[in-house]
Scaffold this motif. Sequence first.
Motif: not given
Length: 156
Positions: A3, A5, A54, A69, A73, A94-95, A122, A127, A129
Amino acid sequence: MSCILHISGVKFDVDSFVVKSKVRPYKVFYKEEARLKTKPDGAKSTRSGLAIEVSKADMDDVKGQIKDAVRFLTRNRAKLQSIPKTNGIQHAILDFGIDQKIDGDEHLTESHLLPNKLLQLAGEFGLSIQLSFYAENMQTVLEGRSRERDLQITES
């Protein structure tokens, strides 16, 4: 890394953002720089940006990535709250990197729940996703393609 960012933009002053927010990216890139350091004359980046790890959970541990995540955050709220207010940021994503399980045989469907807490956080930081699914045999396929290209080059 599973994960990540990603924050970027055409007019994003990435260095200023890092100093002001005190985030610790593992990767920073700049507009007009070569996208690949191994190909300095190759394609150039069209924007500046950074990437922050992340989660270290494996790509087959989506629940672990989500838990990490939410923790990231929450713990970094002060560092991340400037994202929606920073001029030049066009993308803040946020991948989640996920090993795809659908194989058409044993696994016919796949779903992952994004809990409300993650979505709230998010949203607070502006953000998006993204769920990026990767074939489980991706590394093998890429290595095979690389060998094929190398053979084509030596045969030329």
